[in-house]
Design a protein around this motif. Structure first.
Motif, PDB file in Angstrom:
ATOM      1  N   VAL A   1    -130.821 -87.812 -30.989  1.00  0.00           N
ATOM      2  CA  VAL A   1    -132.426 -87.857 -31.543  1.00  0.00           C
ATOM      3  C   VAL A   1    -133.222 -88.821 -30.333  1.00  0.00           C
ATOM      4  O   VAL A   1    -132.553 -90.231 -30.796  1.00  0.00           O
ATOM      5  N   PHE A   2    -134.926 -88.667 -30.832  1.00  0.00           N
ATOM      6  CA  PHE A   2    -135.573 -89.912 -29.673  1.00  0.00           C
ATOM      7  C   PHE A   2    -136.847 -89.052 -31.239  1.00  0.00           C
ATOM      8  O   PHE A   2    -137.724 -88.330 -30.956  1.00  0.00           O
ATOM      9  N   SER A   3    -137.007 -90.176 -31.683  1.00  0.00           N
ATOM     10  CA  SER A   3    -138.347 -90.303 -31.766  1.00  0.00           C
ATOM     11  C   SER A   3    -139.412 -91.067 -31.550  1.00  0.00           C
ATOM     12  O   SER A   3    -139.479 -92.419 -31.603  1.00  0.00           O
ATOM     13  N   SER A   4    -140.653 -90.881 -31.939  1.00  0.00           N
ATOM     14  CA  SER A   4    -142.279 -91.181 -31.325  1.00  0.00           C
ATOM     15  C   SER A   4    -143.167 -90.587 -31.931  1.00  0.00           C
ATOM     16  O   SER A   4    -143.534 -89.922 -31.881  1.00  0.00           O
ATOM     17  N   GLY A   5    -143.746 -91.672 -32.272  1.00  0.00           N
ATOM     18  CA  GLY A   5    -145.226 -91.658 -33.032  1.00  0.00           C
ATOM     19  C   GLY A   5    -146.159 -91.201 -32.252  1.00  0.00           C
ATOM     20  O   GLY A   5    -147.788 -90.631 -32.885  1.00  0.00           O
ATOM     21  N   GLY A   6    -146.027 -91.230 -30.670  1.00  0.00           N
ATOM     22  CA  GLY A   6    -147.106 -91.465 -29.876  1.00  0.00           C
ATOM     23  C   GLY A   6    -146.724 -90.625 -28.604  1.00  0.00           C
ATOM     24  O   GLY A   6    -145.409 -89.785 -29.047  1.00  0.00           O
ATOM     25  N   ILE A   7    -148.139 -89.921 -27.475  1.00  0.00           N
ATOM     26  CA  ILE A   7    -147.886 -89.471 -25.667  1.00  0.00           C
ATOM     27  C   ILE A   7    -147.907 -90.379 -25.433  1.00  0.00           C
ATOM     28  O   ILE A   7    -147.653 -90.171 -23.915  1.00  0.00           O
ATOM     29  N   ALA A   8    -147.332 -91.409 -26.023  1.00  0.00           N
ATOM     30  CA  ALA A   8    -148.122 -92.461 -24.230  1.00  0.00           C
ATOM     31  C   ALA A   8    -147.330 -92.625 -23.314  1.00  0.00           C
ATOM     32  O   ALA A   8    -146.079 -92.741 -24.304  1.00  0.00           O
ATOM     33  N   ASN A   9    -146.956 -93.146 -22.555  1.00  0.00           N
ATOM     34  CA  ASN A   9    -146.348 -93.305 -21.212  1.00  0.00           C
ATOM     35  C   ASN A   9    -144.695 -94.107 -21.803  1.00  0.00           C
ATOM     36  O   ASN A   9    -144.121 -94.400 -21.090  1.00  0.00           O
ATOM     37  N   TRP A  10    -145.304 -95.379 -22.020  1.00  0.00           N
ATOM     38  CA  TRP A  10    -144.571 -96.000 -22.095  1.00  0.00           C
ATOM     39  C   TRP A  10    -143.283 -95.765 -23.611  1.00  0.00           C
ATOM     40  O   TRP A  10    -142.257 -96.378 -23.728  1.00  0.00           O
ATOM     41  N   GLN A  11    -143.676 -94.519 -23.791  1.00  0.00           N
ATOM     42  CA  GLN A  11    -142.188 -94.327 -25.063  1.00  0.00           C
ATOM     43  C   GLN A  11    -141.243 -93.524 -23.729  1.00  0.00           C
ATOM     44  O   GLN A  11    -140.343 -93.864 -24.820  1.00  0.00           O
ATOM     45  N   ASN A  12    -141.820 -93.194 -23.080  1.00  0.00           N
ATOM     46  CA  ASN A  12    -140.724 -92.898 -22.453  1.00  0.00           C
ATOM     47  C   ASN A  12    -139.969 -91.354 -22.093  1.00  0.00           C
ATOM     48  O   ASN A  12    -138.721 -90.876 -21.506  1.00  0.00           O
ATOM     49  N   ASN A  13    -140.867 -90.757 -23.034  1.00  0.00           N
ATOM     50  CA  ASN A  13    -139.998 -89.169 -23.901  1.00  0.00           C
ATOM     51  C   ASN A  13    -139.353 -88.212 -22.307  1.00  0.00           C
ATOM     52  O   ASN A  13    -138.833 -87.788 -22.676  1.00  0.00           O
TER      53      ASN A  13
ATOM     54  N   MET B   1    -127.920 -83.439 -18.019  1.00  0.00           N
ATOM     55  CA  MET B   1    -126.795 -83.543 -18.490  1.00  0.00           C
ATOM     56  C   MET B   1    -126.156 -82.414 -19.386  1.00  0.00           C
ATOM     57  O   MET B   1    -124.357 -82.653 -19.259  1.00  0.00           O
ATOM     58  N   GLY B   2    -126.756 -81.711 -19.937  1.00  0.00           N
ATOM     59  CA  GLY B   2    -125.718 -80.892 -21.244  1.00  0.00           C
ATOM     60  C   GLY B   2    -125.970 -81.328 -22.624  1.00  0.00           C
ATOM     61  O   GLY B   2    -125.376 -80.706 -23.146  1.00  0.00           O
ATOM     62  N   LEU B   3    -126.272 -82.237 -22.428  1.00  0.00           N
ATOM     63  CA  LEU B   3    -127.085 -82.981 -23.932  1.00  0.00           C
ATOM     64  C   LEU B   3    -128.151 -82.309 -24.454  1.00  0.00           C
ATOM     65  O   LEU B   3    -128.425 -82.068 -24.948  1.00  0.00           O
ATOM     66  N   LYS B   4    -127.284 -81.996 -25.802  1.00  0.00           N
ATOM     67  CA  LYS B   4    -128.288 -81.454 -27.436  1.00  0.00           C
ATOM     68  C   LYS B   4    -129.628 -82.247 -27.485  1.00  0.00           C
ATOM     69  O   LYS B   4    -129.235 -83.546 -28.015  1.00  0.00           O
ATOM     70  N   ILE B   5    -130.811 -82.117 -26.953  1.00  0.00           N
ATOM     71  CA  ILE B   5    -131.232 -83.496 -27.899  1.00  0.00           C
ATOM     72  C   ILE B   5    -132.860 -82.714 -28.753  1.00  0.00           C
ATOM     73  O   ILE B   5    -132.826 -81.900 -28.739  1.00  0.00           O
ATOM     74  N   LEU B   6    -132.911 -83.978 -29.864  1.00  0.00           N
ATOM     75  CA  LEU B   6    -133.902 -83.793 -31.555  1.00  0.00           C
ATOM     76  C   LEU B   6    -135.110 -84.560 -30.529  1.00  0.00           C
ATOM     77  O   LEU B   6    -135.280 -85.628 -30.897  1.00  0.00           O
ATOM     78  N   ASN B   7    -135.654 -83.419 -30.319  1.00  0.00           N
ATOM     79  CA  ASN B   7    -137.175 -84.431 -29.274  1.00  0.00           C
ATOM     80  C   ASN B   7    -138.423 -84.745 -30.677  1.00  0.00           C
ATOM     81  O   ASN B   7    -139.311 -83.788 -31.308  1.00  0.00           O
ATOM     82  N   LEU B   8    -138.386 -85.820 -31.790  1.00  0.00           N
ATOM     83  CA  LEU B   8    -139.371 -85.707 -33.058  1.00  0.00           C
ATOM     84  C   LEU B   8    -140.202 -86.590 -32.646  1.00  0.00           C
ATOM     85  O   LEU B   8    -141.559 -87.837 -32.384  1.00  0.00           O
TER      86      LEU B   8
ATOM     87  N   ILE C   1    -131.375 -92.609 -29.220  1.00  0.00           N
ATOM     88  CA  ILE C   1    -131.896 -93.306 -28.539  1.00  0.00           C
ATOM     89  C   ILE C   1    -133.421 -94.222 -27.900  1.00  0.00           C
ATOM     90  O   ILE C   1    -134.053 -93.323 -28.391  1.00  0.00           O
ATOM     91  N   ILE C   2    -133.109 -95.160 -27.987  1.00  0.00           N
ATOM     92  CA  ILE C   2    -134.535 -95.598 -27.190  1.00  0.00           C
ATOM     93  C   ILE C   2    -134.479 -96.772 -25.867  1.00  0.00           C
ATOM     94  O   ILE C   2    -133.412 -97.284 -25.968  1.00  0.00           O
ATOM     95  N   TRP C   3    -134.978 -96.196 -25.245  1.00  0.00           N
ATOM     96  CA  TRP C   3    -135.962 -96.341 -24.256  1.00  0.00           C
ATOM     97  C   TRP C   3    -136.486 -97.201 -23.556  1.00  0.00           C
ATOM     98  O   TRP C   3    -137.672 -96.600 -23.744  1.00  0.00           O
ATOM     99  N   ARG C   4    -137.229 -98.849 -23.494  1.00  0.00           N
ATOM    100  CA  ARG C   4    -137.941 -98.973 -23.059  1.00  0.00           C
ATOM    101  C   ARG C   4    -138.484-100.150 -21.598  1.00  0.00           C
ATOM    102  O   ARG C   4    -136.885 -99.950 -21.144  1.00  0.00           O
ATOM    103  N   ASP C   5    -139.384 -99.853 -20.482  1.00  0.00           N
ATOM    104  CA  ASP C   5    -139.307-101.275 -20.097  1.00  0.00           C
ATOM    105  C   ASP C   5    -139.722-101.933 -20.423  1.00  0.00           C
ATOM    106  O   ASP C   5    -139.516-102.876 -21.118  1.00  0.00           O
TER     107      ASP C   5
END
Length: 218
Positions: free
Chosen positions: A61-73, A82-89, A120-124
């Protein structure tokens, strides 16, 4: 300065190293997760059925309250490839056969987090992220989720290593199915209970009350 509350030890260290502030006047109080963010097996099964995710499938799961580039969606595409199933909240829809796009009300988020096997949480890499305490991380672990993170937020990296509840990597290419299976087998209730003692609303409120009390005692 009488008292300062900061969200991470790294921010405390930054302030004491760069400003004339006594470390004893700085209190570390992480960003909290509400009491609804707690592992619940029945909710997990219910949401997985709704999403048509079977018991043996891995769901990140990846949870994000916005669509800003720094979210790294966009890094979700790499995982999906890679074949992984993702839940994009998230409000940002990503069209990919392995990505489930779902944006729900805040009150519904805990149930969808619980349904996943890892987050997953991915930040610059930046000073802002280095000293941060992301609310999403608090919510993830309070829901009992093992977390995959890059080494950009000191608090997250230190917590994942100390409590063995996830993996810290430098590149998404380091993720493999073997490691994901290890994450899936982790004790979700233990992760949730431990996180609640660090990020739960009751403990954070108590810390703030202690700070206010110490100010009144001065």
């Amino acid at each position: 300065v009488e008292k300062i509350s900061v969200v991470s030890k790294s921010l405390k260290d930054y302030l004491t190293a760069n400003y004339d502030i006594n470390a004893e006047k700085i209190f570390v109080t992480h960003c909290l997760a509400s009491s609804e963010f707690k592992f619940n097996e029945s909710k997990r099964e219910q949401i997985r059925k709704e999403l048509y995710v079977n018991k043996n499938e891995l769901l990140i799961v990846f949870s994000s309250g916005g669509i800003a580039n720094w979210q790294n969606n966009e890094m979700l595409v790499t995982l999906a490839d890679m074949g992984l199933k993702i839940l994009n909240l998230s409000k940002k829809v990503i069209n990919h056969k392995n990505i489930i796009n779902k944006f729900v009300n805040y009150s519904q988020i805990p149930a969808y987090l619980i349904a996943a096997d890892a987050a997953i949480i991915w930040r610059d890499k930046s000073i802002v992220n280095k000293v941060a305490s992301p609310v999403k991380f608090s919510e993830y672990v309070c829901c009992g989720l093992p977390v995959i993170a890059n080494n950009s937020v000191d608090m997250i990296s230190e917590y994942l290593v100390k409590y063995s509840c996830g993996m810290v990597i430098d590149n998404l290419s380091e993720i493999n199915l073997r490691d994901m299976q290890i994450l899936k087998q982790m004790d979700r209730r233990k992760i949730s209970d431990t996180a609640t003692l660090h990020f739960g609303i009751d403990i954070i409120v108590e810390k703030y009350l202690q700070i206010y009390s110490s100010v009144n005692d001065v």
